[in-house]
Each structure stands twice: as structure tokens, then as C-alpha cells.
Motif scaffolding. Structure first.
Motif, PDB file in Angstrom:
ATOM      1  N   PHE A 110      11.658 -18.696   5.725  1.00 52.66           N
ATOM      2  CA  PHE A 110      10.300 -19.245   5.809  1.00 52.66           C
ATOM      3  C   PHE A 110       9.242 -18.144   5.787  1.00 52.66           C
ATOM      4  CE2 PHE A 110       6.591 -20.789   8.180  1.00 52.66           C
ATOM      5  CZ  PHE A 110       6.310 -21.951   7.475  1.00 52.66           C
ATOM      6  N   PHE A 111       9.439 -17.083   6.589  1.00 57.45           N
ATOM      7  CA  PHE A 111       8.421 -16.047   6.713  1.00 57.45           C
ATOM      8  C   PHE A 111       8.573 -14.919   5.702  1.00 57.45           C
ATOM      9  CE2 PHE A 111       8.173 -17.910  11.004  1.00 57.45           C
ATOM     10  CZ  PHE A 111       6.804 -18.107  11.086  1.00 57.45           C
ATOM     11  N   HIS A 112       9.736 -14.772   5.065  1.00 56.37           N
ATOM     12  CA  HIS A 112       9.961 -13.729   4.053  1.00 56.37           C
ATOM     13  C   HIS A 112       9.602 -12.338   4.589  1.00 56.37           C
ATOM     14  CE1 HIS A 112      10.575 -16.863   1.060  1.00 56.37           C
ATOM     15  NE2 HIS A 112       9.441 -17.415   1.428  1.00 56.37           N
ATOM     16  N   TYR A 113      10.137 -11.998   5.756  1.00 57.63           N
ATOM     17  CA  TYR A 113       9.793 -10.707   6.356  1.00 57.63           C
ATOM     18  C   TYR A 113      10.222  -9.532   5.478  1.00 57.63           C
ATOM     19  CZ  TYR A 113       8.425 -12.874  10.769  1.00 57.63           C
ATOM     20  OH  TYR A 113       7.776 -13.604  11.726  1.00 57.63           O
ATOM     21  N   GLY A 114      11.340  -9.673   4.769  1.00 65.89           N
ATOM     22  CA  GLY A 114      11.777  -8.599   3.887  1.00 65.89           C
ATOM     23  C   GLY A 114      10.781  -8.337   2.775  1.00 65.89           C
ATOM     24  N   GLU A 115      10.276  -9.406   2.164  1.00 66.02           N
ATOM     25  CA  GLU A 115       9.287  -9.258   1.098  1.00 66.02           C
ATOM     26  C   GLU A 115       7.963  -8.719   1.649  1.00 66.02           C
ATOM     27  OE1 GLU A 115       8.885 -12.932  -1.007  1.00 66.02           O
ATOM     28  OE2 GLU A 115      11.051 -13.187  -1.221  1.00 66.02           O
ATOM     29  N   ARG A 116       7.571  -9.202   2.832  1.00 72.07           N
ATOM     30  CA  ARG A 116       6.332  -8.705   3.448  1.00 72.07           C
ATOM     31  C   ARG A 116       6.438  -7.207   3.746  1.00 72.07           C
ATOM     32  NH1 ARG A 116       3.195 -12.998   6.428  1.00 72.07           N
ATOM     33  NH2 ARG A 116       4.076 -14.976   5.740  1.00 72.07           N
ATOM     34  N   TRP A 117       7.589  -6.794   4.283  1.00 74.12           N
ATOM     35  CA  TRP A 117       7.799  -5.377   4.594  1.00 74.12           C
ATOM     36  C   TRP A 117       7.640  -4.526   3.335  1.00 74.12           C
ATOM     37  CZ3 TRP A 117      13.343  -3.325   4.332  1.00 74.12           C
ATOM     38  CH2 TRP A 117      13.349  -1.926   4.456  1.00 74.12           C
ATOM     39  N   ARG A 118       8.310  -4.901   2.251  1.00 79.61           N
ATOM     40  CA  ARG A 118       8.225  -4.124   1.012  1.00 79.61           C
ATOM     41  C   ARG A 118       6.807  -4.143   0.445  1.00 79.61           C
ATOM     42  NH1 ARG A 118      13.641  -5.910   0.944  1.00 79.61           N
ATOM     43  NH2 ARG A 118      13.060  -8.010   0.294  1.00 79.61           N
ATOM     44  N   HIS A 119       6.139  -5.283   0.572  1.00 78.63           N
ATOM     45  CA  HIS A 119       4.762  -5.401   0.069  1.00 78.63           C
ATOM     46  C   HIS A 119       3.819  -4.463   0.833  1.00 78.63           C
ATOM     47  CE1 HIS A 119       0.908  -7.095  -1.086  1.00 78.63           C
ATOM     48  NE2 HIS A 119       0.653  -7.336   0.181  1.00 78.63           N
ATOM     49  N   TYR A 120       3.872  -4.531   2.163  1.00 76.82           N
ATOM     50  CA  TYR A 120       3.007  -3.667   2.973  1.00 76.82           C
ATOM     51  C   TYR A 120       3.350  -2.195   2.766  1.00 76.82           C
ATOM     52  CZ  TYR A 120       1.159  -7.656   5.597  1.00 76.82           C
ATOM     53  OH  TYR A 120       0.512  -8.810   5.956  1.00 76.82           O
ATOM     54  N   ARG A 121       4.644  -1.888   2.642  1.00 68.67           N
ATOM     55  CA  ARG A 121       5.057  -0.497   2.465  1.00 68.67           C
ATOM     56  C   ARG A 121       4.519   0.063   1.147  1.00 68.67           C
ATOM     57  NH1 ARG A 121       5.096   3.097   5.340  1.00 68.67           N
ATOM     58  NH2 ARG A 121       6.266   1.869   6.869  1.00 68.67           N
ATOM     59  N   VAL A 158      -9.460   3.110  -3.801  1.00 68.52           N
ATOM     60  CA  VAL A 158      -9.093   2.463  -2.537  1.00 68.52           C
ATOM     61  C   VAL A 158      -9.418   0.968  -2.586  1.00 68.52           C
ATOM     62  CG1 VAL A 158      -9.654   2.306  -0.067  1.00 68.52           C
ATOM     63  CG2 VAL A 158      -9.289   4.546  -1.137  1.00 68.52           C
ATOM     64  N   GLU A 159     -10.608   0.634  -3.063  1.00 64.35           N
ATOM     65  CA  GLU A 159     -11.008  -0.768  -3.141  1.00 64.35           C
ATOM     66  C   GLU A 159     -10.129  -1.546  -4.124  1.00 64.35           C
ATOM     67  OE1 GLU A 159     -13.036  -2.337  -1.211  1.00 64.35           O
ATOM     68  OE2 GLU A 159     -13.547  -0.498  -0.154  1.00 64.35           O
ATOM     69  N   ASP A 160      -9.718  -0.889  -5.210  1.00 65.06           N
ATOM     70  CA  ASP A 160      -8.816  -1.542  -6.177  1.00 65.06           C
ATOM     71  C   ASP A 160      -7.468  -1.868  -5.523  1.00 65.06           C
ATOM     72  OD1 ASP A 160     -10.686  -1.459  -8.177  1.00 65.06           O
ATOM     73  OD2 ASP A 160      -9.891   0.359  -9.129  1.00 65.06           O
ATOM     74  N   ILE A 161      -6.947  -0.934  -4.750  1.00 64.70           N
ATOM     75  CA  ILE A 161      -5.654  -1.143  -4.083  1.00 64.70           C
ATOM     76  C   ILE A 161      -5.762  -2.282  -3.077  1.00 64.70           C
ATOM     77  CG2 ILE A 161      -3.976  -0.123  -2.492  1.00 64.70           C
ATOM     78  CD1 ILE A 161      -4.584   2.586  -3.848  1.00 64.70           C
ATOM     79  N   ILE A 162      -6.851  -2.283  -2.282  1.00 65.39           N
ATOM     80  CA  ILE A 162      -7.033  -3.332  -1.272  1.00 65.39           C
ATOM     81  C   ILE A 162      -7.216  -4.687  -1.936  1.00 65.39           C
ATOM     82  CG2 ILE A 162      -8.549  -4.170   0.564  1.00 65.39           C
ATOM     83  CD1 ILE A 162      -9.106  -1.220   1.256  1.00 65.39           C
ATOM     84  N   GLN A 163      -7.993  -4.729  -3.017  1.00 62.83           N
ATOM     85  CA  GLN A 163      -8.212  -5.983  -3.728  1.00 62.83           C
ATOM     86  C   GLN A 163      -6.916  -6.512  -4.320  1.00 62.83           C
ATOM     87  OE1 GLN A 163     -10.962  -7.785  -3.842  1.00 62.83           O
ATOM     88  NE2 GLN A 163      -9.979  -9.359  -5.095  1.00 62.83           N
ATOM     89  N   ARG A 164      -6.120  -5.612  -4.880  1.00 62.62           N
ATOM     90  CA  ARG A 164      -4.826  -6.010  -5.440  1.00 62.62           C
ATOM     91  C   ARG A 164      -3.905  -6.548  -4.350  1.00 62.62           C
ATOM     92  NH1 ARG A 164      -4.212  -1.813  -8.178  1.00 62.62           N
ATOM     93  NH2 ARG A 164      -2.813  -0.605  -6.853  1.00 62.62           N
ATOM     94  N   ASP A 165      -3.960  -5.913  -3.183  1.00 62.57           N
ATOM     95  CA  ASP A 165      -3.152  -6.378  -2.047  1.00 62.57           C
ATOM     96  C   ASP A 165      -3.560  -7.785  -1.637  1.00 62.57           C
ATOM     97  OD1 ASP A 165      -1.442  -5.883   0.486  1.00 62.57           O
ATOM     98  OD2 ASP A 165      -3.406  -6.397   1.292  1.00 62.57           O
ATOM     99  N   GLU A 167      -5.024 -10.075  -3.497  1.00 65.64           N
ATOM    100  CA  GLU A 167      -4.649 -11.027  -4.554  1.00 65.64           C
ATOM    101  C   GLU A 167      -3.158 -11.356  -4.497  1.00 65.64           C
ATOM    102  OE1 GLU A 167      -5.917  -9.119  -8.103  1.00 65.64           O
ATOM    103  OE2 GLU A 167      -8.052  -9.595  -7.808  1.00 65.64           O
ATOM    104  N   ILE A 168      -2.321 -10.331  -4.292  1.00 64.53           N
ATOM    105  CA  ILE A 168      -0.874 -10.556  -4.200  1.00 64.53           C
ATOM    106  C   ILE A 168      -0.555 -11.411  -2.990  1.00 64.53           C
ATOM    107  CG2 ILE A 168       1.362  -9.433  -3.809  1.00 64.53           C
ATOM    108  CD1 ILE A 168       0.315  -7.063  -5.442  1.00 64.53           C
ATOM    109  N   GLN A 172       1.163 -15.136  -2.875  1.00 65.94           N
ATOM    110  CA  GLN A 172       2.373 -15.426  -2.100  1.00 65.94           C
ATOM    111  C   GLN A 172       2.156 -16.608  -1.164  1.00 65.94           C
ATOM    112  OE1 GLN A 172       3.250 -11.679  -0.197  1.00 65.94           O
ATOM    113  NE2 GLN A 172       4.594 -11.010  -1.857  1.00 65.94           N
ATOM    114  N   VAL A 173       0.970 -16.678  -0.526  1.00 65.96           N
ATOM    115  CA  VAL A 173       0.666 -17.792   0.380  1.00 65.96           C
ATOM    116  C   VAL A 173       0.671 -19.108  -0.370  1.00 65.96           C
ATOM    117  CG1 VAL A 173      -1.140 -18.838   1.801  1.00 65.96           C
ATOM    118  CG2 VAL A 173      -0.601 -16.419   2.060  1.00 65.96           C
ATOM    119  N   VAL A 174       0.039 -19.122  -1.569  1.00 62.01           N
ATOM    120  CA  VAL A 174       0.014 -20.338  -2.378  1.00 62.01           C
ATOM    121  C   VAL A 174       1.419 -20.755  -2.775  1.00 62.01           C
ATOM    122  CG1 VAL A 174      -0.713 -21.292  -4.604  1.00 62.01           C
ATOM    123  CG2 VAL A 174      -2.333 -19.964  -3.238  1.00 62.01           C
ATOM    124  N   GLN A 175       2.239 -19.758  -3.170  1.00 62.92           N
ATOM    125  CA  GLN A 175       3.620 -20.038  -3.570  1.00 62.92           C
ATOM    126  C   GLN A 175       4.429 -20.588  -2.403  1.00 62.92           C
ATOM    127  OE1 GLN A 175       4.833 -19.978  -6.604  1.00 62.92           O
ATOM    128  NE2 GLN A 175       6.854 -20.634  -5.928  1.00 62.92           N
TER     129      GLN A 175
END
Length: 205
Positions: A110-121, A158-165, A167-168, A172-175
Motif C-alpha cells: 500500500f505505502f510502497h516504502y521501497g519505491e519512496r526510498w529510491r525516489h527520495y534517495r 535546484v528548482e528544476d529538481i524540486i519541481q520534477r520531484d 511532479e513524480i 505516484q499519488v494519482v496512480q
């Protein structure tokens, strides 16, 4: 938790020391601390938290999944008086462990902690890379002679990276909401099918 906080404090102190050696205006220093460094520390904490939860749930599921077949296959054949109690212990242990394994797997799914970890990393490492390249005036900043000249390019990256984060994460929330809705619809359909079958059997009788 103590290790996580100590590492974040180390990062904060290390980068603040790095900022002191840069020839930047007050507004630019404020951006470094309140925007870039704040995001680095926040995402670092989220990455560590998601990783720890992912490992805990996965280890629980794996170890429990290995132990369960052994418990199920146990057969008490001796005729000692305490064997009924032993059987009850094994039965309830098997039931309890099966629930723990199922719950751990469901929470991870349900929470996809593995995917969240890789995304944040990935995101925090991208921010760190930009910070180190900016501090050393290398990579995309190698054509600038001062940090002040390179600052606006750095801020844009920096703003591009944050904006991309963002959007991703939003995608993921919508999915996840779509998957949850689909799961609920499948459950309702299954229940309706059961009710229909029961009614048909009653009519046949």
C-alpha cells in the motif's frame, strides 16, 4: 532515530561551513539555507525513514514466510499429556505469524516504502551533486569564475529538481489512488458475484 538526527546535523554543519567560504549576498545565502539545504535535509530524513520501514516490512515478510511452512508441517505424534497444549500453541503461533506476514506485505504494497526510498534517495543525491558542483565551480558551473555569477544557474537547477520531484510524487499519488479504487471496485464486484450465486442457489432449491 539518534543516528539519523546526528547525520543530518553533520550535513547541516558541513554545508553551512562550506557556505561561509562562498562570496555570496545575503539573499543568495538565504536561498542556500532555506531552500536547497532545507530540501536536502528533509529528503535525507524521508529517504532514511522509508528505507528503514521498507527493510523492516520486507524482513518480517521474508522471515515469516520461511518459518510458516515449518510450523504448518509440524506433526505432534506422541501421546504425552502436554501434547494438546503444544498443538494449540503451534496452531495459534501459525495463525498469528500468518497474519503478521500478511499485514506486513499489505502495508508495503500500500505505502510502497521501497519505491519512496529510491525516489527520495535519487532526488537528494541530485541536490547534493548540484551543491558540490556549485561549491567547486565544476560541471555546469565550470565556465563561471565566481559563485555569485554561477548562483542563478544553480538556483534554476535546484528548482528544476524540486519541481520534477513534485511532479513524480503527484503522478505516484494519482496512480496509487487509481489502484486503490480499482481494488475496491474488484472487491465490490466479487462480493456482488457471491451474493448473486447464493441467490441463484436458493432459487434452485
Amino acid at each position: 532515530m539518534a543516528k539519523e538526527n546526528s547525520y543530518q546535523e553533520f550535513l547541516k554543519a558541513d554545508f553551512n561551513k562550506l557556505f561561509e567560504g562562498m562570496n555570496l549576498g545575503d539573499g543568495q545565502r538565504h536561498f542556500l539555507r532555506s531552500r536547497w539545504l532545507d530540501q536536502v535535509l528533509w529528503m535525507e530524513g524521508k529517504a532514511i525513514l522509508s528505507r528503514d520501514r521498507h527493510y523492516l516490512l520486507r524482513i518480517t515478510t521474508i522471515v515469516g514466510g520461511v518459518i510458516l511452512p515449518a510450523l504448518v508441517s509440524l506433526n505432534i505424534t506422541t501421546t504425552q499429556p502436554f501434547n494438546d497444549r503444544v498443538k494449540n500453541v503451534i496452531i495459534w503461533s501459525t495463525f498469528g505469524l500468518s497474519q503478521v506476514v500478511a499485514i506486513s506485505a499489505a502495508i508495503e504494497e500500500f505505502f510502497h516504502y521501497g519505491e519512496r526510498w529510491r525516489h527520495y534517495r535519487r532526488t537528494v543525491e541530485s541536490l547534493k551533486t548540484q551543491g558540490w558542483q556549485f561549491s567547486q565551480l565544476t560541471g555546469p558551473y565550470r565556465n563561471y569564475t565566481t559563485h555569485e555569477q554561477a548562483f542563478y544557474v544553480f538556483a534554476g537547477h535546484v528548482e528544476d529538481i524540486i519541481q520534477r520531484d513534485v511532479e513524480i510524487y503527484a503522478t505516484q499519488v494519482v496512480q496509487e489512488k487509481k489502484e486503490e479504487q480499482q481494488s475496491q471496485e474488484n472487491y465490490i464486484l466479487m462480493q456482488n458475484t457471491k451474493i448473486t450465486n447464493m441467490e441463484e442457489k436458493k432459487e434452485e432449491k
